[in-house]
Each structure stands twice: as C-alpha cells, then as structure tokens.
Enzyme design. Structure first.
Site, PDB file in Angstrom:
ATOM      1  N   ALA A  49       0.821  -1.216   0.000  1.00 12.00           N
ATOM      2  CA  ALA A  49       0.000   0.000   0.000  1.00 12.00           C
ATOM      3  C   ALA A  49       0.855   1.267   0.000  1.00 12.00           C
ATOM      4  CB  ALA A  49      -0.923  -0.004   1.210  1.00 12.00           C
ATOM      5  N   LEU A  50       2.132   1.136   0.393  1.00  8.03           N
ATOM      6  CA  LEU A  50       3.000   2.312   0.454  1.00  8.03           C
ATOM      7  C   LEU A  50       4.342   1.981  -0.190  1.00  8.03           C
ATOM      8  CD1 LEU A  50       3.385   4.634   3.517  1.00  8.03           C
ATOM      9  CD2 LEU A  50       5.395   3.968   2.217  1.00  8.03           C
ATOM     10  N   TYR A  83      11.864  10.545 -15.364  1.00  7.27           N
ATOM     11  CA  TYR A  83      12.590  11.003 -14.167  1.00  7.27           C
ATOM     12  C   TYR A  83      14.106  10.901 -14.358  1.00  7.27           C
ATOM     13  CZ  TYR A  83       8.083  10.176 -11.735  1.00  7.27           C
ATOM     14  OH  TYR A  83       6.767  10.145 -11.340  1.00  7.27           O
ATOM     15  N   HIS A 141       2.450   7.535 -18.781  1.00  9.44           N
ATOM     16  CA  HIS A 141       2.691   8.648 -17.850  1.00  9.44           C
ATOM     17  C   HIS A 141       1.635   9.759 -17.958  1.00  9.44           C
ATOM     18  CE1 HIS A 141       6.299  10.601 -15.621  1.00  9.44           C
ATOM     19  NE2 HIS A 141       5.176  11.132 -15.195  1.00  9.44           N
TER      20      HIS A 141
END
Ligand code: A2P
Length: 330
Positions: A49-50, A83, A141
């Site tokens: 979840a993280l 990135y 993206h």
C-alpha cells in the site's frame, strides 16, 4: 521490526545532527489497526500500500534512497523514464540485497514513446536501464488527450507486454474520466491503476468513485502534498499541506508529523501512496504510519480540505505534436 528500523534511523539522524540522544522507540509488533498494508490489483497481482516515489530524486541520490527504503522495509518503488533515474533504481535494488521477487518495480512510458512500436521499444529501454527482464507495473505517464490515437497505440503495446509476461500489471497516470472511458472503448484490459495527483488539497472524490466502479486502484502521487511546496512553473503563491492548521492539530493529537497523518489518511481510505524522499530520516518516518488510526471525524476534516483544483499540471493539457512534450499552460 518497526522499532529496529526507526531506532537505526533515529541514531543516524542524531549522529548527523551532532547529538546522541538514545532511541526511546518501544519495541512492539506492528499494529495495523485495520489499515491495509497490501492491495490486490484487478488482475490478482499484489502491491504494498505504500512505496517510495523518486520523482525529482536526482540520479546521484536515487540509488541510496532506494537502498535505504528497501533495507527499511519498503517493497515498492515508483519511477518513470522521464525522471531520468531508472538506472539508479536498479542499482539501489541490487545494493539493498532484498530479493528481486520481493520488490514491486513500477515505471512509466513518457509521451515521446507513445505509439505501438515506440512503446514496445521503450519497454526494452526501460528494462535495460533497470536491469530487469520483467517490469512489475508499467503505466502510461500522461493521457496526451490531443494525440490520443498514439496513446491508444501505446496502451495496446502494454497489453501485448502483459500477454507476453514481460510486465505483471499495466495502468495509466494522469488520466481523467474522459480518457479512461475512451480507453475502455478502444482497448481490452482495464487499467490496474491510475496514478493521479491526490493529497488533502486535491482529493478528487469523483475520480476516486469512478475508479471504484471500474475496479481501478487509485494511486496517489504527491500524497503528502509535496506538489504544494515544490518550486516550479505553477506559481508559488500556494499553501503548503504540511503547514495546514487543521492537519497540524490532528498531527499534534496523535503525536505524529503532518506527513504521517496525510499518509495514514490515504491508507485508511484504501489508496496506494508513493511519498518521495531522499532523506533517510524522512524515508523511515513515511513508512512508520501503519499504526495510526484516524477517527471518522479526523478523516472527514481532511476530506474537507479539498480545494477542488490541482496544484500540479492539468491532466488533459495538450502535447506538442512534433516534440511530444507538454505545451506550457498559461
Ligand atoms: P525530501 O526528499 O528532502 O525528503 P510528495 O511525495 O508528496 O510530493 O512529497 C515529496 C516532498 O516532500 C519532497 O520535497 C520531500 O523532500 C518532502 N518530504 C518527504 N517526506 C517528508 C516528510 N516526512 N516531512 C516533510 N517533508 C517530506
């Protein structure tokens, strides 16, 4: 486990500051207080979840941040071709010593590589940079609405990669309902997730409901509201989520930071989050949130902070047909 990691970072943090306060974090089993730590995507693939976000992490800092996060318990890293740090994500993964199969690596195809053949080629580039044969989650993206035929071609390439087992799940980022509906009409696989700007000042309730109705996981970028304080082309006359008085009050009531409260709010509401940090103390802090239990009233207070407008770029902004880069907004 939590206390070991937290104490490790506490000790390093105090050393860096030239102090040596002992770590008083109690040793206890992680209490998850009804909070989900793992989410299941619509094709059965599971995702923590993280995870760690690396948007704006310089290549020089990225490998160390990824290694620190993985050693500290994170098992999901979100990067993107745009990135410029996929290579360093792969380096950090290998340096961490965490088995490859225990980590979910997510990356994104930028619009310059939209189109069927172009996206297949972009997958090969990304996989080479990451040093991975298989990418866990591969997403588009941007929606590039004014060039959506190319977007459709790109998504069909993701479907091929999924069918061939080169990726385990596919999805999108910065798609609105209009773009998702067009995707549903023209392609086969419902995206596993949509990664969108989502924080207390922009909580997108309608889009979240739409995702729920279609089995799409809402993945929050800038989950602690970093976009509200990043310097950038979107103006600097803005309030920072981290300074919000209502959030500060909730944070004080729980003895935690505002960033932790924002993350707990997402997790309690079932969203996936990818807070970005390159700072070891904050990487640990952002992972130390699974025991926070916000009350219904606190959750409602945070929902009430929604401004209804994004702090970052509008999802449906146009892309230049030649350069395939976004046309700057007014
Ligand atoms: P840094 O990398 O120096 O920690 P978001 O993911 O919501 O966009 O937030 C990212 C921004 O917030 C970055 O500027 C990051 O800087 C900063 N940040 C990350 N974690 C925390 C935290 N726990 N407290 C304060 N700032 C944070």
């Amino acid at each position: 486990m939590r206390s070991d990691i937290a104490c490790y970072h506490w000790t390093r943090y105090t050393q860096l500051r030239g102090t040596s306060a002992p770590c008083r974090i109690r040793s206890s089993a992680r209490s998850v207080a009804g909070m989900t730590t793992t989410l299941t995507l619509n094709n059965g693939v599971t995702l923590p979840a993280l995870g760690l976000g690396v948007f704006q992490s310089s290549p020089e800092e990225t490998a160390a941040a990824v290694e620190t996060a993985l050693r500290g318990g994170y098992r999901h890293i979100d990067t993107a071709a745009a990135y410029g740090n996929e290579r360093q994500v792969g380096e950090g993964l290998r340096a961490s010593g965490v088995p490859r199969e225990d980590v979910v690596i997510e990356t994104k195809i930028w619009a310059t590589d939209f189109g069927y053949d172009e996206t297949l080629h972009a997958f090969e580039k990304g996989s080479r940079k990451l040093g991975l044969e298989q990418i866990d989650i591969l997403i588009l993206h941007q929606q590039a609405w004014n060039l959506f035929d190319r977007t459709i071609g790109a998504y069909k390439a993701l479907e091929t990669l999924l069918a061939d087992g080169r990726v385990r799940a596919i999805g999108v980022s910065n798609f609105d309902e209009r773009a998702l509906n067009r995707l549903f009409d023209e392609t086969e696989v419902v995206p596993a997730l949509n990664q969108v700007e989502l924080h207390p000042y922009h909580s997108q309730p309608a889009l979240q409901a739409f995702h729920r109705d279609h089995g799409i996981l809402t993945q929050a970028w800038s989950p602690i509201g970093g976009i509200t304080f990043y310097p950038g082309p979107w103006g600097d006359e803005r309030r920072s989520v981290l300074d919000d008085p209502a959030l500060v009050e909730i944070a004080e009531a729980h003895g935690r930071s505002v960033a932790q409260i924002a993350l707990a709010w997402h997790l309690q509401q079932g969203r996936q989050v990818i807070p970005k940090s390159t700072n070891p103390g904050r990487i640990a802090e952002n992972f130390d949130v699974f025991d926070i239990a916000l009350t219904d009233a606190e959750l409602a207070t945070i929902v009430g902070l929604d401004t209804g407008s994004p702090s970052g770029p509008a999802p449906a902004r146009d892309f230049d047909e030649k350069s395939l880069f976004p046309i700057p907004e007014d």
